[in-house]
Design an enzyme around this catalytic site. Structure first.
Site, PDB file in Angstrom:
ATOM      1  N   ARG A 226       0.857  -1.193   0.000  1.00  0.00           N
ATOM      2  CA  ARG A 226       0.000   0.000   0.000  1.00  0.00           C
ATOM      3  C   ARG A 226       0.888   1.236   0.000  1.00  0.00           C
ATOM      4  NH1 ARG A 226      -3.443  -2.638  -1.771  1.00  0.00           N
ATOM      5  NH2 ARG A 226      -5.519  -3.070  -0.954  1.00  0.00           N
ATOM      6  N   HIS A 274      -1.460  -0.078  -9.815  1.00  0.00           N
ATOM      7  CA  HIS A 274      -2.151  -0.992  -8.896  1.00  0.00           C
ATOM      8  C   HIS A 274      -2.672  -2.232  -9.642  1.00  0.00           C
ATOM      9  CE1 HIS A 274      -4.414  -1.160  -4.817  1.00  0.00           C
ATOM     10  NE2 HIS A 274      -4.176  -2.374  -5.288  1.00  0.00           N
TER      11      HIS A 274
HETATM   12  P1  NDP Z   1      -1.893 -11.229   5.134  1.00  0.00           P
HETATM   13  O1  NDP Z   1      -2.728 -10.677   6.234  1.00  0.00           O
HETATM   14  O2  NDP Z   1      -2.045 -12.656   4.766  1.00  0.00           O
HETATM   15  O3  NDP Z   1      -0.352 -10.982   5.458  1.00  0.00           O
HETATM   16  C1  NDP Z   1       0.106  -9.794   6.028  1.00  0.00           C
HETATM   17  C2  NDP Z   1       1.487 -10.002   6.596  1.00  0.00           C
HETATM   18  O4  NDP Z   1       1.920  -8.774   7.182  1.00  0.00           O
HETATM   19  C3  NDP Z   1       1.501 -11.052   7.706  1.00  0.00           C
HETATM   20  O5  NDP Z   1       2.712 -11.770   7.666  1.00  0.00           O
HETATM   21  C4  NDP Z   1       1.445 -10.197   8.969  1.00  0.00           C
HETATM   22  O6  NDP Z   1       1.981 -10.807  10.107  1.00  0.00           O
HETATM   23  C5  NDP Z   1       2.302  -9.023   8.545  1.00  0.00           C
HETATM   24  N1  NDP Z   1       2.022  -7.849   9.378  1.00  0.00           N
HETATM   25  C6  NDP Z   1       0.872  -7.175   9.539  1.00  0.00           C
HETATM   26  N2  NDP Z   1       1.027  -6.165  10.431  1.00  0.00           N
HETATM   27  C7  NDP Z   1       2.309  -6.240  10.839  1.00  0.00           C
HETATM   28  C8  NDP Z   1       3.066  -5.501  11.755  1.00  0.00           C
HETATM   29  N3  NDP Z   1       2.552  -4.463  12.431  1.00  0.00           N
HETATM   30  N4  NDP Z   1       4.353  -5.844  11.956  1.00  0.00           N
HETATM   31  C9  NDP Z   1       4.889  -6.894  11.300  1.00  0.00           C
HETATM   32  N5  NDP Z   1       4.219  -7.651  10.399  1.00  0.00           N
HETATM   33  C10 NDP Z   1       2.944  -7.311  10.177  1.00  0.00           C
HETATM   34  O7  NDP Z   1      -2.165 -10.284   3.878  1.00  0.00           O
HETATM   35  P2  NDP Z   1      -1.933 -10.649   2.330  1.00  0.00           P
HETATM   36  O8  NDP Z   1      -0.624 -11.287   2.184  1.00  0.00           O
HETATM   37  O9  NDP Z   1      -3.120 -11.345   1.781  1.00  0.00           O
HETATM   38  O10 NDP Z   1      -1.941  -9.182   1.680  1.00  0.00           O
HETATM   39  C11 NDP Z   1      -0.963  -8.230   2.047  1.00  0.00           C
HETATM   40  C12 NDP Z   1      -1.303  -6.889   1.420  1.00  0.00           C
HETATM   41  O11 NDP Z   1      -1.045  -6.909   0.031  1.00  0.00           O
HETATM   42  C13 NDP Z   1      -2.787  -6.485   1.489  1.00  0.00           C
HETATM   43  O12 NDP Z   1      -3.126  -5.978   2.763  1.00  0.00           O
HETATM   44  C14 NDP Z   1      -2.847  -5.430   0.420  1.00  0.00           C
HETATM   45  O13 NDP Z   1      -2.533  -4.165   0.991  1.00  0.00           O
HETATM   46  C15 NDP Z   1      -1.755  -5.832  -0.560  1.00  0.00           C
HETATM   47  N6  NDP Z   1      -2.289  -6.270  -1.858  1.00  0.00           N
HETATM   48  C16 NDP Z   1      -1.929  -5.577  -2.980  1.00  0.00           C
HETATM   49  C17 NDP Z   1      -2.379  -5.968  -4.214  1.00  0.00           C
HETATM   50  C18 NDP Z   1      -1.950  -5.240  -5.431  1.00  0.00           C
HETATM   51  O14 NDP Z   1      -2.422  -5.534  -6.534  1.00  0.00           O
HETATM   52  N7  NDP Z   1      -1.049  -4.280  -5.333  1.00  0.00           N
HETATM   53  C19 NDP Z   1      -3.284  -7.111  -4.379  1.00  0.00           C
HETATM   54  C20 NDP Z   1      -3.600  -7.783  -3.147  1.00  0.00           C
HETATM   55  C21 NDP Z   1      -3.106  -7.365  -1.930  1.00  0.00           C
HETATM   56  P3  NDP Z   1       1.254 -12.099  10.734  1.00  0.00           P
HETATM   57  O15 NDP Z   1       1.500 -13.211   9.753  1.00  0.00           O
HETATM   58  O16 NDP Z   1       1.950 -12.328  12.013  1.00  0.00           O
HETATM   59  O17 NDP Z   1      -0.199 -11.747  10.879  1.00  0.00           O
END
Ligand code: NDP
Length: 311
Positions: A226, A274
């Protein structure tokens, strides 16, 4: 009695999803009435697609879940009227698309492809030899559904992959770090950085002057996460100083990125609009149908969003 499923999205999204969703619900063995206009008080499930205009979820008194067709939830998770369970999209082709996009852009920078693609000027440059992947440090911030899949794919090519997440992970071939103290270790000396954490209060401006300074000099930054994960002024300064050699950005604070934004004309920035990964209709329909089946069977929903964490 059949189950009323409201498809809340643009007419074109409805057009694309209507038949695949019906077919997927059939396969899941749930009889649904799928429509774009069920009254709120008669709606059992909301499929939340692109162009959904619902802002007030409070009239949806019997709705058992809101099933989002996309992975990111930062625009909906703070809505105080949304008290129903919220599931986000995991799978639905998103992981495969993200692996392909991230791998492609990592390899572009790793191999220095631009030197040949942009430098076709009659000069025989055969003195560019990139390191092997096994000698290249790639860090992925966020190793959930998407970042985890990318980490596995890059590790399978041979990259030295480090992943960072909130909770500790264990992924074969990936150095997994977690929590605040793991962040600096993950960034220290990273040559290619990929951002795949969700946007929350904790992750906004995660990549700023201090954290950019931990990367290897001349690092590459790739952001399909993001826009607000990055402090833009700090990134522009790091590009100026050479601390960051190139940034490939798919997401921005304001989208579409305004024509006057300095990123557009920046020689060290690649912009993609995006498009890193999109939900694929047939695969997403299966995920939604499975969650409706679970709801009707009294089983826990898949991919529920934790509102206290914001993702
Ligand atoms: P997930 O929730 O599966 O994974 C998020 C990861 O980030 C997890 O490993 C989580 O840790 C970690 N995380 C979250 N908050 C923190 C923090 N404060 N400190 C450290 N680690 C953190 O999400 P997805 O993988 O499905 O998606 C990730 C992002 O990708 C979406 O939120 C979206 O913004 C973006 N996206 C972009 C797209 C595009 O076309 N550009 C398409 C789809 C998604 P933990 O495993 O411990 O929860």
């Amino acid at each position: 009695m059949s189950v009323n499923v409201l498809f809340a999205g643009s007419p074109s999204a409805w057009e694309a999803y209507r038949d695949p969703l019906m077919a997927a619900c059939d396969r899941a063995g749930v009889a649904v009435q799928l429509a774009p206009n069920h009254p709120p008080e008669e709606t059992d499930y909301i499929v939340y697609g692109t162009g959904c205009e619902i802002e007030d979820f409070s009239p949806f008194v019997r709705t058992k879940a809101v099933l989002r067709l996309w992975a990111g939830v930062e625009g909906i998770v703070k809505n105080p009227t949304l008290t129903q369970p919220l599931a986000r999209m995991v799978g639905g082709g998103l992981d495969e698309g993200m692996v392909e996009w991230v791998t492609g852009h990592v390899l572009r920078h790793h191999l220095g492809m631009d030197a040949h693609i942009l430098g076709q000027d009659g000069v025989w440059r055969n003195d560019i030899c990139p390191p092997l992947a096994r000698d290249r440090k790639v860090t992925i911030l966020g190793i959930g559904a998407l970042g985890g899949a990318c980490a596995r794919a890059l590790a399978s090519i041979g990259f030295q992959v480090t992943g960072w997440s909130r909770s500790q992970k264990d992924i074969a071939g990936v150095r997994c770090l977690s929590e605040a103290e793991g962040l600096d270790q993950a960034l220290e000396g990273a040559e290619i950085l990929v951002l795949l954490v969700p946007l929350t209060a904790e992750t906004e401006n995660l990549l700023g002057a201090r954290t950019l300074g931990l990367l290897a000099p001349g690092a590459f930054v790739i952001n399909p996460g993001r826009g607000a994960l990055i402090d833009d002024a700090a990134l522009l300064a790091a590009l100026e100083s050479g601390q960051v050699a190139h940034a490939t950005l798919d997401v921005f604070r304001t989208e579409p990125l305004p024509p006057e934004d300095p990123y557009w004309a920046h020689p060290k920035v690649t912009i993609t609009p995006h498009i890193a990964s999109e939900t694929r209709v047939d695969a997403a329909a299966e995920v939604v149908a499975e969650n409706i089946r679970r709801g009707e069977a009294g089983e826990p929903f898949l991919h529920l969003v934790d509102r206290t964490l914001g993702y």
